[in-house]
Design a protein around this motif. Structure first.
Motif, mmCIF file in Angstrom:
data_model
loop_
_atom_site.group_PDB
_atom_site.id
_atom_site.type_symbol
_atom_site.label_atom_id
_atom_site.label_comp_id
_atom_site.label_asym_id
_atom_site.label_seq_id
_atom_site.Cartn_x
_atom_site.Cartn_y
_atom_site.Cartn_z
ATOM 1 N N PHE A 387 0.751 -1.430 0.116
ATOM 2 C CA PHE A 387 0.016 0.086 -0.149
ATOM 3 C C PHE A 387 0.636 1.265 0.038
ATOM 4 O O PHE A 387 1.844 1.295 0.897
ATOM 5 N N THR A 388 0.344 2.343 -0.861
ATOM 6 C CA THR A 388 1.339 3.497 -1.018
ATOM 7 C C THR A 388 0.311 4.737 -0.358
ATOM 8 O O THR A 388 -0.976 4.751 -1.042
ATOM 9 N N GLN A 461 -8.546 3.378 -12.933
ATOM 10 C CA GLN A 461 -8.976 2.072 -12.662
ATOM 11 C C GLN A 461 -8.161 1.391 -11.842
ATOM 12 O O GLN A 461 -6.971 1.739 -11.423
ATOM 13 N N PRO A 462 -8.818 0.295 -11.045
ATOM 14 C CA PRO A 462 -8.031 -0.181 -10.020
ATOM 15 C C PRO A 462 -6.811 -1.055 -10.694
ATOM 16 O O PRO A 462 -6.884 -1.473 -11.835
ATOM 17 N N LYS A 463 -5.580 -1.038 -10.067
ATOM 18 C CA LYS A 463 -4.487 -1.463 -10.867
ATOM 19 C C LYS A 463 -3.463 -1.960 -9.716
ATOM 20 O O LYS A 463 -3.560 -1.407 -8.405
ATOM 21 N N ILE A 464 -2.428 -2.719 -10.244
ATOM 22 C CA ILE A 464 -1.131 -3.061 -9.396
ATOM 23 C C ILE A 464 -0.444 -2.290 -10.009
ATOM 24 O O ILE A 464 0.040 -2.205 -11.410
ATOM 25 N N ILE A 465 0.463 -1.641 -8.912
ATOM 26 C CA ILE A 465 1.706 -0.804 -9.588
ATOM 27 C C ILE A 465 2.834 -0.994 -8.959
ATOM 28 O O ILE A 465 2.993 -1.650 -7.883
ATOM 29 N N PHE A 466 4.219 -0.981 -9.849
ATOM 30 C CA PHE A 466 5.356 -1.315 -9.015
ATOM 31 C C PHE A 466 6.421 -0.397 -9.492
ATOM 32 O O PHE A 466 6.335 -0.084 -10.885
ATOM 33 N N PRO A 467 7.407 -0.030 -9.189
ATOM 34 C CA PRO A 467 8.754 0.673 -9.560
ATOM 35 C C PRO A 467 9.368 -0.426 -10.498
ATOM 36 O O PRO A 467 9.583 -1.643 -10.373
ATOM 37 N N ASN A 468 10.056 0.075 -11.533
ATOM 38 C CA ASN A 468 11.057 -0.711 -12.221
ATOM 39 C C ASN A 468 11.977 -1.370 -11.796
ATOM 40 O O ASN A 468 12.597 -2.241 -11.839
ATOM 41 N N LEU A 469 12.823 -0.625 -10.618
ATOM 42 C CA LEU A 469 13.936 -1.061 -10.005
ATOM 43 C C LEU A 469 13.387 -1.567 -8.330
ATOM 44 O O LEU A 469 12.781 -0.931 -7.844
ATOM 45 N N GLN A 470 13.859 -2.786 -8.263
ATOM 46 C CA GLN A 470 13.275 -3.250 -6.849
ATOM 47 C C GLN A 470 14.603 -4.311 -6.158
ATOM 48 O O GLN A 470 15.191 -4.923 -6.828
ATOM 49 N N ASN A 471 14.590 -4.143 -5.198
ATOM 50 C CA ASN A 471 15.513 -4.860 -4.195
ATOM 51 C C ASN A 471 14.758 -5.968 -3.248
ATOM 52 O O ASN A 471 15.435 -6.606 -2.413
ATOM 53 N N SER A 472 13.282 -5.800 -3.365
ATOM 54 C CA SER A 472 12.626 -6.798 -2.912
ATOM 55 C C SER A 472 11.078 -6.620 -3.509
ATOM 56 O O SER A 472 10.950 -5.542 -4.147
ATOM 57 N N ASN A 473 10.404 -7.469 -3.483
ATOM 58 C CA ASN A 473 8.926 -7.376 -3.931
ATOM 59 C C ASN A 473 8.281 -6.283 -3.601
ATOM 60 O O ASN A 473 8.154 -5.554 -2.409
ATOM 61 N N ASP A 478 -3.555 -0.028 -5.958
ATOM 62 C CA ASP A 478 -3.898 1.248 -6.312
ATOM 63 C C ASP A 478 -5.395 1.344 -6.637
ATOM 64 O O ASP A 478 -5.475 0.832 -7.707
ATOM 65 N N GLU A 479 -6.332 1.991 -5.924
ATOM 66 C CA GLU A 479 -7.388 2.144 -6.449
ATOM 67 C C GLU A 479 -7.942 3.657 -6.399
ATOM 68 O O GLU A 479 -9.112 3.915 -6.372
ATOM 69 N N LYS A 560 -2.738 0.875 5.879
ATOM 70 C CA LYS A 560 -3.406 1.974 5.592
ATOM 71 C C LYS A 560 -3.758 2.816 7.305
ATOM 72 O O LYS A 560 -3.423 4.079 7.208
ATOM 73 N N SER A 561 -3.937 1.996 8.162
ATOM 74 C CA SER A 561 -3.769 2.677 9.510
ATOM 75 C C SER A 561 -2.527 2.934 9.839
ATOM 76 O O SER A 561 -2.406 3.943 10.523
ATOM 77 N N ASP A 562 -1.373 2.188 9.585
ATOM 78 C CA ASP A 562 0.017 2.454 9.920
ATOM 79 C C ASP A 562 1.021 2.091 8.949
ATOM 80 O O ASP A 562 0.951 0.732 8.626
ATOM 81 N N PRO A 563 1.687 2.846 8.083
ATOM 82 C CA PRO A 563 2.252 2.388 7.055
ATOM 83 C C PRO A 563 3.540 1.493 7.543
ATOM 84 O O PRO A 563 3.993 0.515 6.829
ATOM 85 N N ASN A 564 4.063 1.552 8.725
ATOM 86 C CA ASN A 564 4.878 0.895 9.420
ATOM 87 C C ASN A 564 4.451 -0.258 10.102
ATOM 88 O O ASN A 564 5.281 -1.129 10.769
ATOM 89 N N ALA A 565 3.185 -0.708 9.893
ATOM 90 C CA ALA A 565 2.688 -1.978 10.537
ATOM 91 C C ALA A 565 3.462 -3.225 10.280
ATOM 92 O O ALA A 565 3.796 -3.385 9.135
ATOM 93 N N ASP A 566 3.705 -3.987 11.094
ATOM 94 C CA ASP A 566 4.359 -5.350 10.957
ATOM 95 C C ASP A 566 3.380 -6.478 10.518
ATOM 96 O O ASP A 566 2.557 -6.772 11.442
ATOM 97 N N THR A 567 3.553 -6.711 9.288
ATOM 98 C CA THR A 567 2.576 -7.831 8.723
ATOM 99 C C THR A 567 3.366 -9.082 8.328
ATOM 100 O O THR A 567 2.937 -9.709 7.553
#
Length: 597
Positions: A387-388, A461-473, A478-479, A560-567
């Motif tokens: 989530f961003t 529209q609803p979509k999955i977004i991602f950066p072209n450079l990644q060091n992890s998934n 995004d909707e 959404k509640s806490d971007p740093n939440a441990d999931t």
């Protein structure tokens, strides 16, 4: 210093060092006036000199006992090298042709005739002389440009500098070992040198790295079975690296390959290299040692010499368009993953974000108007896993030909006046970049328009977004209707297909992408659309889709509640479920999880 204390004398007796300064050569080793195959025997005979004389002079210099002897040998060596250059210069093809043309002109101008020439014959002879003189003038200019050209200022002649690698007839035999750390120079910084490199090296490509040519040069100066070891940037999957990969497989037998792209080797440089060791041989039936150096291994450098960490890789596995360093077990694992349908076959193609051609003009940090041409936008670096949060950036989007649709066909000046009136706040900003915007390649009909894009309607529209450079998934749902700046990528999906996000953020997919994507600095991989669209997706029942969707929703709500939440617990649960969907064994799961170390 020219001496050192000997260990066996308890550091009381001095041992004199040889004069090894003669071994230190300075020059541009990629540039040579004379071919390694040019015949030195003519030069040797003309100067009453032999290769043995040259070798002896070098050896005497190394062991000279005083400055006078050293100076005398240095003078002799310089004379020999100078005579080589002078004599070989006479055999230059251009100079040989020049002498032939000048001889033909002399004969035409001074020929003795038994019968008087007719006017037509005089005219033909005169025309021929003029033609030859034109050729001579052009050739002289070409020779002068070559000899006086800056490109040859530091030209390096291997046979003149190292008589030890010549046989008694002056034939170049070669070196036993070549070790190097080629300079890190981008292709666009090579300037006029690129023309020379293109003509000399078969590995030349416009976007190629300069180290490609050091590979080919090393092959040229090595003896058969000679050893070769370089530290340089990776080229295993890049498009530009294809010519070098083909050259290496054809001409070298790899012995060791250390991939250090995931660790910082040089604190002062942002390069993340490989160490490549091979011999001059074309035996592709052999296998070689491969080590992917991760942080755990690198923290204790002794691990790099521990055979237990290395895998044996077959040369045969490198015959494909890109190199994949996999042992048989890993190869089988990827083959099994690839038996599933590709993501493009199930969900359709993905799309690149919008290319403005001038981000400083078209991406702003404040909402300067309420016009619909101002859209919220994510940069790739803004995108987080899962989530961003809302963006604080906006993109100015005047689509190609939109001005004409609004106001009809107008001159640029007339169109600009109307745009300034209708979009006053936006143009107060854009006019600061008018000159730069006009010069850019990626633009529409007018300088304030973006290049043509046929999928603007997909961004809201609803979509999955991602950066072209990644060091992890880093796949994110995004909707919010936020747009994307290139080179970030998105895949349009429906809300009910949200379960796909769980699969994309799993360890299985990260393992897959690391095996097919190009590695960039710092261990980042470049997830281009053509790689993303190859991702294998297993068959998933509606029940499993629902379970995955519930897990994904729990993570999204937490973030959404806490971007740093441990999931972590939820992500581990998704990983375990994804392993089952792909029917992976315990051994295969171990390979995937250990590779992320």
């Amino acid at each position: 210093k020219n001496a050192y204390y000997k260990t066996d004398s308890n550091y009381t007796q001095l041992e004199t060092l040889p004069n090894i300064d003669i071994n230190i050569k300075c020059g541009n080793s990629l540039i040579s006036r004379f071919s390694l195959e040019a015949d030195l025997r003519v030069a040797l005979n003309r100067n009453n000199c032999s290769v043995e004389t040259y070798r002896n002079a070098v050896q005497t210099y190394r062991n000279a006992e005083n400055r006078e002897q050293k100076r005398a040998m240095n003078k002799l060596i310089d004379n020999i090298k100078s005579n080589f250059k002078t004599t070989l210069g006479l055999s230059d093809p251009n100079k040989t042709k020049l002498r032939q043309l000048e001889g033909e002109v002399y004969n035409l101008q001074n020929q003795t005739l038994l019968l008087e020439e007719s006017e037509d014959e005089k005219k033909i002879r005169g025309q021929r002389i003029n033609q030859l003189n034109n050729e001579i003038n052009k050739l002289k200019v070409e020779i002068e440009e070559i000899e006086n050209g800056k490109i040859y200022e530091n030209a390096f002649e291997w046979r003149f500098e190292f008589p030890e690698v010549l046989n008694d007839d002056g034939v170049f035999v070669g070196f036993d070992v070549v070790i190097g750390n080629p300079p890190y120079i981008r292709a666009e910084e090579l300037g006029d040198l690129k023309i020379y490199l293109k003509n000399k090296f078969s590995t030349f490509v416009t976007a190629g790295d300069i180290f490609y040519y050091f590979y080919e040069l090393s092959y040229s100066i090595l003896v058969n079975q000679g050893k070769f070891c370089f530290i340089n940037n990776t080229y295993d999957k890049t498009t530009a690296g294809k010519t070098l990969r083909d050259f290496v497989i054809k001409n070298f037998t790899i012995e060791k390959y250390l991939d250090m792209t995931s660790v910082v080797v040089f604190d002062e440089a942002t390069t993340y290299p490989i160490i490549f060791m091979a011999s001059k041989s074309d035996n592709i039936n052999e296998s070689f040692d491969f080590l992917k150096v991760n942080k755990t291994i690198y923290n204790d450098k002794k691990n790099i010499f521990n055979a237990e960490y290395f895998s044996r890789i077959s040369h045969q596995s490198l015959l494909a368009d890109v190199w994949h360093f996999r042992n048989d077990f890993e190869h089988e694992l990827l083959s099994r993953l690839n038996q599933n349908k590709r993501i493009i076959d199930i969900f359709g193609k993905c799309y690149r974000g919008i290319l403005t051609g001038l981000n400083e003009a078209f991406i702003i940090n404040q909402e300067i108007s309420n016009d619909q041409e101002l859209k919220p936008v994510f940069d790739g670096k803004d995108i987080k896993k899962w989530f961003t949060p809302s963006t604080s950036k906006w993109m100015i989007i005047f689509a190609s030909k939109s001005t004409q649709l609004n106001f009809g066909k107008l001159t640029e000046e007339d169109a600009l006046q109307k745009m300034k009136k209708q979009y006053a706040n936006i143009f107060n900003h854009l006019l600061n970049f008018q000159k730069k915007a006009k010069k850019r390649y990626d633009k529409g009909e007018y300088w304030w328009e973006l290049r043509n894009c046929t999928y603007y309607h997909l961004f809201p529209q609803p979509k999955i977004i991602f950066p072209n450079l990644q060091n992890s998934n880093k796949f994110c749902f995004d909707e919010s209707g936020t747009y994307l700046n290139a080179p970030a990528v998105f895949l349009p999906i429906s809300v009910k297909e949200k379960y796909l996000l769980g699969i994309l953020n799993s360890q299985v997919i990260w393992y897959f992408l690391r095996n097919i994507c190009v590695v960039r600095s710092g261990g980042y991989i470049e997830v281009k659309p053509q790689y993303f669209e190859q991702i294998p997706i297993p068959k998933i029942s509606h029940c499993d889709q629902d379970i995955l969707t519930q897990l994904v929703d729990q993570i999204l709500n937490a973030k959404k509640s806490d971007p740093n939440a441990d999931t972590t617990t939820l992500e581990t649960e998704i990983d375990q479920m994804v392993y089952q969907l792909y029917n992976l064994t315990a051994e295969e799961i171990e390979i995937i999880e250990s590779s992320s170390g």
